[in-house]
Design a protein around this motif. Structure first.
Motif, PDB file in Angstrom:
ATOM      1  N   VAL A  38     -10.211   7.597   5.159  1.00  0.00           N
ATOM      2  CA  VAL A  38      -9.408   6.695   4.346  1.00  0.00           C
ATOM      3  C   VAL A  38      -8.792   7.500   3.204  1.00  0.00           C
ATOM      4  O   VAL A  38      -9.507   8.142   2.438  1.00  0.00           O
ATOM      5  N   TRP A  39      -7.486   7.444   3.124  1.00  0.00           N
ATOM      6  CA  TRP A  39      -6.734   8.104   2.050  1.00  0.00           C
ATOM      7  C   TRP A  39      -6.080   7.028   1.210  1.00  0.00           C
ATOM      8  O   TRP A  39      -5.414   6.132   1.729  1.00  0.00           O
ATOM      9  N   ILE A  40      -6.238   7.114  -0.095  1.00  0.00           N
ATOM     10  CA  ILE A  40      -5.710   6.079  -0.975  1.00  0.00           C
ATOM     11  C   ILE A  40      -4.184   6.055  -0.976  1.00  0.00           C
ATOM     12  O   ILE A  40      -3.580   4.987  -1.065  1.00  0.00           O
ATOM     13  N   ASN A  41      -3.537   7.213  -0.847  1.00  0.00           N
ATOM     14  CA  ASN A  41      -2.072   7.216  -0.839  1.00  0.00           C
ATOM     15  C   ASN A  41      -1.514   6.419   0.346  1.00  0.00           C
ATOM     16  O   ASN A  41      -0.587   5.623   0.190  1.00  0.00           O
ATOM     17  N   ILE A  42      -2.072   6.619   1.519  1.00  0.00           N
ATOM     18  CA  ILE A  42      -1.628   5.880   2.705  1.00  0.00           C
ATOM     19  C   ILE A  42      -1.924   4.389   2.529  1.00  0.00           C
ATOM     20  O   ILE A  42      -1.087   3.532   2.803  1.00  0.00           O
ATOM     21  N   ASN A  43      -3.121   4.088   2.052  1.00  0.00           N
ATOM     22  CA  ASN A  43      -3.520   2.698   1.875  1.00  0.00           C
ATOM     23  C   ASN A  43      -2.680   1.986   0.826  1.00  0.00           C
ATOM     24  O   ASN A  43      -2.346   0.811   0.982  1.00  0.00           O
ATOM     25  N   TYR A  44      -2.315   2.680  -0.229  1.00  0.00           N
ATOM     26  CA  TYR A  44      -1.449   2.083  -1.247  1.00  0.00           C
ATOM     27  C   TYR A  44      -0.128   1.637  -0.618  1.00  0.00           C
ATOM     28  O   TYR A  44       0.346   0.518  -0.862  1.00  0.00           O
ATOM     29  N   LEU A  45       0.467   2.494   0.192  1.00  0.00           N
ATOM     30  CA  LEU A  45       1.736   2.144   0.831  1.00  0.00           C
ATOM     31  C   LEU A  45       1.579   0.940   1.758  1.00  0.00           C
ATOM     32  O   LEU A  45       2.459   0.077   1.834  1.00  0.00           O
ATOM     33  N   ILE A  46       0.463   0.864   2.445  1.00  0.00           N
ATOM     34  CA  ILE A  46       0.205  -0.270   3.340  1.00  0.00           C
ATOM     35  C   ILE A  46       0.035  -1.552   2.533  1.00  0.00           C
ATOM     36  O   ILE A  46       0.594  -2.597   2.880  1.00  0.00           O
ATOM     37  N   VAL A  47      -0.723  -1.491   1.440  1.00  0.00           N
ATOM     38  CA  VAL A  47      -0.908  -2.676   0.592  1.00  0.00           C
ATOM     39  C   VAL A  47       0.444  -3.147   0.046  1.00  0.00           C
ATOM     40  O   VAL A  47       0.739  -4.344   0.035  1.00  0.00           O
ATOM     41  N   LEU A  74      -7.727  -6.041   2.186  1.00  0.00           N
ATOM     42  CA  LEU A  74      -7.573  -4.593   2.079  1.00  0.00           C
ATOM     43  C   LEU A  74      -7.588  -4.146   0.621  1.00  0.00           C
ATOM     44  O   LEU A  74      -8.287  -3.194   0.269  1.00  0.00           O
ATOM     45  N   ARG A  75      -6.839  -4.812  -0.231  1.00  0.00           N
ATOM     46  CA  ARG A  75      -6.816  -4.469  -1.653  1.00  0.00           C
ATOM     47  C   ARG A  75      -8.225  -4.514  -2.234  1.00  0.00           C
ATOM     48  O   ARG A  75      -8.659  -3.601  -2.922  1.00  0.00           O
ATOM     49  N   LYS A 107     -13.754  16.392  -5.357  1.00  0.00           N
ATOM     50  CA  LYS A 107     -14.136  15.409  -6.376  1.00  0.00           C
ATOM     51  C   LYS A 107     -13.287  15.647  -7.618  1.00  0.00           C
ATOM     52  O   LYS A 107     -12.593  16.650  -7.710  1.00  0.00           O
ATOM     53  N   HIS A 108     -13.325  14.736  -8.546  1.00  0.00           N
ATOM     54  CA  HIS A 108     -12.429  14.743  -9.716  1.00  0.00           C
ATOM     55  C   HIS A 108     -10.980  14.670  -9.271  1.00  0.00           C
ATOM     56  O   HIS A 108     -10.097  15.250  -9.885  1.00  0.00           O
ATOM     57  N   PHE A 109     -10.732  13.984  -8.143  1.00  0.00           N
ATOM     58  CA  PHE A 109      -9.390  13.952  -7.582  1.00  0.00           C
ATOM     59  C   PHE A 109      -8.632  12.751  -8.138  1.00  0.00           C
ATOM     60  O   PHE A 109      -8.816  11.630  -7.696  1.00  0.00           O
ATOM     61  N   LEU A 110      -7.778  13.014  -9.110  1.00  0.00           N
ATOM     62  CA  LEU A 110      -7.017  11.937  -9.721  1.00  0.00           C
ATOM     63  C   LEU A 110      -5.535  12.039  -9.386  1.00  0.00           C
ATOM     64  O   LEU A 110      -4.694  11.549 -10.113  1.00  0.00           O
ATOM     65  N   GLY A 111      -5.241  12.661  -8.240  1.00  0.00           N
ATOM     66  CA  GLY A 111      -3.874  12.663  -7.733  1.00  0.00           C
ATOM     67  C   GLY A 111      -3.591  11.281  -7.183  1.00  0.00           C
ATOM     68  O   GLY A 111      -3.545  10.302  -7.916  1.00  0.00           O
ATOM     69  N   TRP A 112      -3.443  11.165  -5.880  1.00  0.00           N
ATOM     70  CA  TRP A 112      -3.125   9.868  -5.285  1.00  0.00           C
ATOM     71  C   TRP A 112      -4.258   8.859  -5.397  1.00  0.00           C
ATOM     72  O   TRP A 112      -4.010   7.667  -5.322  1.00  0.00           O
ATOM     73  N   THR A 113      -5.482   9.306  -5.600  1.00  0.00           N
ATOM     74  CA  THR A 113      -6.565   8.335  -5.757  1.00  0.00           C
ATOM     75  C   THR A 113      -6.376   7.505  -7.022  1.00  0.00           C
ATOM     76  O   THR A 113      -6.852   6.378  -7.103  1.00  0.00           O
ATOM     77  N   THR A 117      -5.583   2.382  -9.645  1.00  0.00           N
ATOM     78  CA  THR A 117      -5.310   1.619 -10.868  1.00  0.00           C
ATOM     79  C   THR A 117      -4.089   0.716 -10.674  1.00  0.00           C
ATOM     80  O   THR A 117      -4.049  -0.395 -11.205  1.00  0.00           O
ATOM     81  N   THR A 118      -3.115   1.168  -9.920  1.00  0.00           N
ATOM     82  CA  THR A 118      -1.959   0.328  -9.604  1.00  0.00           C
ATOM     83  C   THR A 118      -2.387  -0.829  -8.710  1.00  0.00           C
ATOM     84  O   THR A 118      -1.953  -1.966  -8.905  1.00  0.00           O
ATOM     85  N   LEU A 119      -3.260  -0.544  -7.742  1.00  0.00           N
ATOM     86  CA  LEU A 119      -3.791  -1.616  -6.885  1.00  0.00           C
ATOM     87  C   LEU A 119      -4.532  -2.658  -7.711  1.00  0.00           C
ATOM     88  O   LEU A 119      -4.451  -3.855  -7.454  1.00  0.00           O
ATOM     89  N   MET A 120      -5.264  -2.189  -8.720  1.00  0.00           N
ATOM     90  CA  MET A 120      -6.028  -3.100  -9.572  1.00  0.00           C
ATOM     91  C   MET A 120      -5.102  -4.030 -10.365  1.00  0.00           C
ATOM     92  O   MET A 120      -5.478  -5.167 -10.667  1.00  0.00           O
ATOM     93  N   LYS A 121      -3.911  -3.548 -10.696  1.00  0.00           N
ATOM     94  CA  LYS A 121      -2.951  -4.367 -11.450  1.00  0.00           C
ATOM     95  C   LYS A 121      -2.233  -5.381 -10.566  1.00  0.00           C
ATOM     96  O   LYS A 121      -1.672  -6.346 -11.076  1.00  0.00           O
ATOM     97  N   MET A 122      -2.255  -5.168  -9.278  1.00  0.00           N
ATOM     98  CA  MET A 122      -1.568  -6.084  -8.364  1.00  0.00           C
ATOM     99  C   MET A 122      -2.342  -7.402  -8.271  1.00  0.00           C
ATOM    100  O   MET A 122      -3.547  -7.439  -8.509  1.00  0.00           O
ATOM    101  N   PRO A 123      -1.664  -8.479  -7.924  1.00  0.00           N
ATOM    102  CA  PRO A 123      -2.355  -9.768  -7.797  1.00  0.00           C
ATOM    103  C   PRO A 123      -3.473  -9.719  -6.759  1.00  0.00           C
ATOM    104  O   PRO A 123      -3.353  -9.001  -5.760  1.00  0.00           O
TER     105      PRO A 123
END
Length: 127
Positions: A38-47, A74-75, A107-113, A117-123
């Motif tokens: 699971v990659w957060i960048n791919i999942n963000y685009l899907i969400v 998913l979110r 670890k400490h990966f704050l790139g696309w992961t 935080t953007t997902l958290m702001k979404m409804p």
């Protein structure tokens, strides 16, 4: 209507969408960096896409309903798992194991992961 995205034998996992279907012959073979986790960048685009199809005018009602349901779950799955892994390990990770949710690779990966935080702001749901 078939919705392969939600099929746990294809792409869906309790922690996000796999980067490759479990049915693909290359799933977790060789150097499997991009082959199933699971990659957060791919999942963000899907969400984002699910949000669009779940809220846009002119989308047929069946597609809209499927998108709304998948968006909500998913979110929640992604945000919950990234948070859980952060609490358990103290890190945001580059990728997450699709069967256990465990943070993987860097670890400490704050790139696309950090897109979490953007997902958290979404409804939470699509009205």
């Amino acid at each position: 209507m078939s919705f392969r995205l939600r099929d746990p034998e294809q792409l869906w996992s309790p922690y996000g969408i796999r980067s490759l279907s479990k049915q693909d012959p290359f799933f977790h073979t060789g150097e499997d960096y991009w082959r199933g986790h699971v990659w957060i960048n791919i999942n963000y685009l899907i969400v984002e896409a699910l949000y669009h199809y779940g809220s846009a005018e002119g989308v047929d009602p069946e597609t809209k309903a499927l998108a709304k349901e998948a968006y909500t779950e998913l979110r929640k799955n992604i945000v919950s798992n990234v948070y859980k892994q952060y609490v358990e390990t103290g890190y945001a990770w580059e990728q997450y194991h699709e069967e256990t949710g465990e943070g993987r690779r860097t670890k400490h990966f704050l790139g696309w992961t950090s897109l979490v935080t953007t997902l958290m702001k979404m409804p939470e749901t699509i009205p």
